[in-house]
Design a protein around this motif. Structure first.
Motif, PDB file in Angstrom:
ATOM      1  N   SER A  43       0.833  -1.207   0.000  1.00 57.96           N
ATOM      2  CA  SER A  43       0.000   0.000   0.000  1.00 57.96           C
ATOM      3  C   SER A  43       0.866   1.255   0.000  1.00 57.96           C
ATOM      4  O   SER A  43       0.556   2.236  -0.674  1.00 57.96           O
ATOM      5  CB  SER A  43      -0.924   0.005   1.215  1.00 57.96           C
ATOM      6  OG  SER A  43      -1.839  -1.051   1.130  1.00 57.96           O
ATOM      7  N   THR A  47       0.774   3.945  -3.018  1.00 61.20           N
ATOM      8  CA  THR A  47       0.461   5.337  -2.683  1.00 61.20           C
ATOM      9  C   THR A  47       1.578   6.262  -3.126  1.00 61.20           C
ATOM     10  O   THR A  47       1.326   7.322  -3.714  1.00 61.20           O
ATOM     11  CB  THR A  47       0.220   5.486  -1.165  1.00 61.20           C
ATOM     12  OG1 THR A  47      -0.829   4.605  -0.788  1.00 61.20           O
ATOM     13  CG2 THR A  47      -0.157   6.906  -0.800  1.00 61.20           C
ATOM     14  N   SER A  73      -7.550  -0.590  -5.542  1.00 64.18           N
ATOM     15  CA  SER A  73      -8.118  -0.880  -4.228  1.00 64.18           C
ATOM     16  C   SER A  73      -7.105  -0.612  -3.119  1.00 64.18           C
ATOM     17  O   SER A  73      -7.471  -0.122  -2.049  1.00 64.18           O
ATOM     18  CB  SER A  73      -8.638  -2.313  -4.156  1.00 64.18           C
ATOM     19  OG  SER A  73      -7.587  -3.233  -4.268  1.00 64.18           O
ATOM     20  N   ARG A  74      -5.826  -0.914  -3.353  1.00 63.64           N
ATOM     21  CA  ARG A  74      -4.792  -0.618  -2.355  1.00 63.64           C
ATOM     22  C   ARG A  74      -4.688   0.886  -2.112  1.00 63.64           C
ATOM     23  O   ARG A  74      -4.540   1.334  -0.982  1.00 63.64           O
ATOM     24  CB  ARG A  74      -3.430  -1.151  -2.811  1.00 63.64           C
ATOM     25  CG  ARG A  74      -3.291  -2.621  -2.752  1.00 63.64           C
ATOM     26  CD  ARG A  74      -3.222  -3.075  -1.309  1.00 63.64           C
ATOM     27  NE  ARG A  74      -3.030  -4.508  -1.260  1.00 63.64           N
ATOM     28  CZ  ARG A  74      -2.315  -5.121  -0.341  1.00 63.64           C
ATOM     29  NH1 ARG A  74      -1.746  -4.443   0.610  1.00 63.64           N
ATOM     30  NH2 ARG A  74      -2.209  -6.418  -0.357  1.00 63.64           N
ATOM     31  N   ARG A  76      -7.064   3.134  -2.554  1.00 61.01           N
ATOM     32  CA  ARG A  76      -8.273   3.568  -1.841  1.00 61.01           C
ATOM     33  C   ARG A  76      -8.187   3.233  -0.356  1.00 61.01           C
ATOM     34  O   ARG A  76      -8.481   4.067   0.495  1.00 61.01           O
ATOM     35  CB  ARG A  76      -9.509   2.925  -2.452  1.00 61.01           C
ATOM     36  CG  ARG A  76     -10.798   3.335  -1.776  1.00 61.01           C
ATOM     37  CD  ARG A  76     -11.993   2.891  -2.587  1.00 61.01           C
ATOM     38  NE  ARG A  76     -13.222   3.052  -1.874  1.00 61.01           N
ATOM     39  CZ  ARG A  76     -13.854   4.212  -1.712  1.00 61.01           C
ATOM     40  NH1 ARG A  76     -13.333   5.312  -2.193  1.00 61.01           N
ATOM     41  NH2 ARG A  76     -14.998   4.277  -1.065  1.00 61.01           N
ATOM     42  N   ARG A  77      -7.767   2.016  -0.028  1.00 60.43           N
ATOM     43  CA  ARG A  77      -7.626   1.629   1.381  1.00 60.43           C
ATOM     44  C   ARG A  77      -6.545   2.438   2.083  1.00 60.43           C
ATOM     45  O   ARG A  77      -6.698   2.822   3.244  1.00 60.43           O
ATOM     46  CB  ARG A  77      -7.291   0.146   1.480  1.00 60.43           C
ATOM     47  CG  ARG A  77      -8.438  -0.749   1.134  1.00 60.43           C
ATOM     48  CD  ARG A  77      -8.053  -2.201   1.328  1.00 60.43           C
ATOM     49  NE  ARG A  77      -8.948  -3.054   0.582  1.00 60.43           N
ATOM     50  CZ  ARG A  77      -8.606  -4.186   0.002  1.00 60.43           C
ATOM     51  NH1 ARG A  77      -7.361  -4.619   0.077  1.00 60.43           N
ATOM     52  NH2 ARG A  77      -9.484  -4.892  -0.651  1.00 60.43           N
ATOM     53  N   ARG A  79      -5.542   5.501   1.356  1.00 62.89           N
ATOM     54  CA  ARG A  79      -6.044   6.857   1.592  1.00 62.89           C
ATOM     55  C   ARG A  79      -7.026   6.886   2.758  1.00 62.89           C
ATOM     56  O   ARG A  79      -7.027   7.834   3.548  1.00 62.89           O
ATOM     57  CB  ARG A  79      -6.708   7.396   0.327  1.00 62.89           C
ATOM     58  CG  ARG A  79      -5.714   7.779  -0.737  1.00 62.89           C
ATOM     59  CD  ARG A  79      -6.409   8.263  -1.978  1.00 62.89           C
ATOM     60  NE  ARG A  79      -5.475   8.738  -2.979  1.00 62.89           N
ATOM     61  CZ  ARG A  79      -5.811   9.007  -4.216  1.00 62.89           C
ATOM     62  NH1 ARG A  79      -7.065   8.852  -4.627  1.00 62.89           N
ATOM     63  NH2 ARG A  79      -4.903   9.435  -5.072  1.00 62.89           N
ATOM     64  N   ARG A  80      -7.855   5.850   2.877  1.00 67.58           N
ATOM     65  CA  ARG A  80      -8.781   5.768   4.004  1.00 67.58           C
ATOM     66  C   ARG A  80      -8.012   5.670   5.326  1.00 67.58           C
ATOM     67  O   ARG A  80      -8.339   6.346   6.297  1.00 67.58           O
ATOM     68  CB  ARG A  80      -9.711   4.569   3.834  1.00 67.58           C
ATOM     69  CG  ARG A  80     -10.803   4.527   4.878  1.00 67.58           C
ATOM     70  CD  ARG A  80     -11.788   3.373   4.703  1.00 67.58           C
ATOM     71  NE  ARG A  80     -11.789   2.800   3.373  1.00 67.58           N
ATOM     72  CZ  ARG A  80     -11.842   1.497   3.127  1.00 67.58           C
ATOM     73  NH1 ARG A  80     -11.900   0.627   4.106  1.00 67.58           N
ATOM     74  NH2 ARG A  80     -11.859   1.046   1.892  1.00 67.58           N
ATOM     75  N   THR A  81      -6.978   4.840   5.354  1.00 68.75           N
ATOM     76  CA  THR A  81      -6.151   4.695   6.552  1.00 68.75           C
ATOM     77  C   THR A  81      -5.461   6.008   6.899  1.00 68.75           C
ATOM     78  O   THR A  81      -5.436   6.418   8.069  1.00 68.75           O
ATOM     79  CB  THR A  81      -5.091   3.594   6.330  1.00 68.75           C
ATOM     80  OG1 THR A  81      -5.761   2.366   6.058  1.00 68.75           O
ATOM     81  CG2 THR A  81      -4.204   3.444   7.546  1.00 68.75           C
ATOM     82  N   ARG A  83      -6.427   9.023   6.062  1.00 70.43           N
ATOM     83  CA  ARG A  83      -7.449   9.978   6.497  1.00 70.43           C
ATOM     84  C   ARG A  83      -7.781   9.774   7.972  1.00 70.43           C
ATOM     85  O   ARG A  83      -7.877  10.736   8.735  1.00 70.43           O
ATOM     86  CB  ARG A  83      -8.708   9.804   5.642  1.00 70.43           C
ATOM     87  CG  ARG A  83      -9.300  11.104   5.191  1.00 70.43           C
ATOM     88  CD  ARG A  83     -10.530  10.918   4.315  1.00 70.43           C
ATOM     89  NE  ARG A  83     -10.166  10.635   2.932  1.00 70.43           N
ATOM     90  CZ  ARG A  83     -10.428   9.505   2.278  1.00 70.43           C
ATOM     91  NH1 ARG A  83     -11.065   8.543   2.831  1.00 70.43           N
ATOM     92  NH2 ARG A  83     -10.043   9.332   1.040  1.00 70.43           N
ATOM     93  N   ARG A  84      -7.931   8.507   8.369  1.00 74.08           N
ATOM     94  CA  ARG A  84      -8.207   8.203   9.790  1.00 74.08           C
ATOM     95  C   ARG A  84      -7.054   8.656  10.662  1.00 74.08           C
ATOM     96  O   ARG A  84      -7.261   9.147  11.772  1.00 74.08           O
ATOM     97  CB  ARG A  84      -8.446   6.715   9.970  1.00 74.08           C
ATOM     98  CG  ARG A  84      -9.764   6.250   9.447  1.00 74.08           C
ATOM     99  CD  ARG A  84      -9.948   4.770   9.708  1.00 74.08           C
ATOM    100  NE  ARG A  84     -11.091   4.266   8.987  1.00 74.08           N
ATOM    101  CZ  ARG A  84     -11.187   3.052   8.491  1.00 74.08           C
ATOM    102  NH1 ARG A  84     -10.192   2.193   8.661  1.00 74.08           N
ATOM    103  NH2 ARG A  84     -12.255   2.671   7.853  1.00 74.08           N
ATOM    104  N   TYR A  85      -5.840   8.465  10.188  1.00 70.61           N
ATOM    105  CA  TYR A  85      -4.652   8.868  10.939  1.00 70.61           C
ATOM    106  C   TYR A  85      -4.612  10.378  11.123  1.00 70.61           C
ATOM    107  O   TYR A  85      -4.347  10.873  12.215  1.00 70.61           O
ATOM    108  CB  TYR A  85      -3.405   8.375  10.223  1.00 70.61           C
ATOM    109  CG  TYR A  85      -2.115   8.809  10.864  1.00 70.61           C
ATOM    110  CD1 TYR A  85      -1.731   8.318  12.109  1.00 70.61           C
ATOM    111  CD2 TYR A  85      -1.272   9.703  10.239  1.00 70.61           C
ATOM    112  CE1 TYR A  85      -0.551   8.699  12.696  1.00 70.61           C
ATOM    113  CE2 TYR A  85      -0.080  10.085  10.809  1.00 70.61           C
ATOM    114  CZ  TYR A  85       0.275   9.584  12.043  1.00 70.61           C
ATOM    115  OH  TYR A  85       1.448   9.981  12.608  1.00 70.61           O
TER     116      TYR A  85
END
Length: 88
Positions: A43, A47, A73-74, A76-77, A79-81, A83-85
């Protein structure tokens, strides 16, 4: 491989030194390398290649030995991780 070096992307201005020159609070400024360390190896690579180097998904897939769908998909996941961070 094709790269998008010639294209102009919207970016945040870089400041050397004076942290008070930025408008956002100090807590919101995070070191990119520390944020990327939170991702798994593939990932992080996807990225970095897509968002920093400007590679396209088919180029990343060929270089990493994965499918275009896996690359997307990697990313997208990841970026989600991230964003949470950043947002908590």
């Amino acid at each position: 491989m094709l790269r998008r070096r010639e294209q102009v992307r919207a970016t945040w201005p870089l400041f050397d030194g004076d942290a008070q020159a930025l408008d956002e609070p100090l807590e919101l400024r995070v070191d990119l390398s520390a944020a990327l360390e939170r991702l798994d190896g593939l990932s992080r690579r996807v990225t970095w290649l897509h968002d920093v180097e400007g590679w396209r998904h088919h180029e990343i897939g060929a270089a990493a030995g994965i499918t275009v769908t896996c690359s997307k998909s990697r990313l997208r996941r990841a970026r989600r991780t991230l964003r949470r961070y950043f947002l908590g």
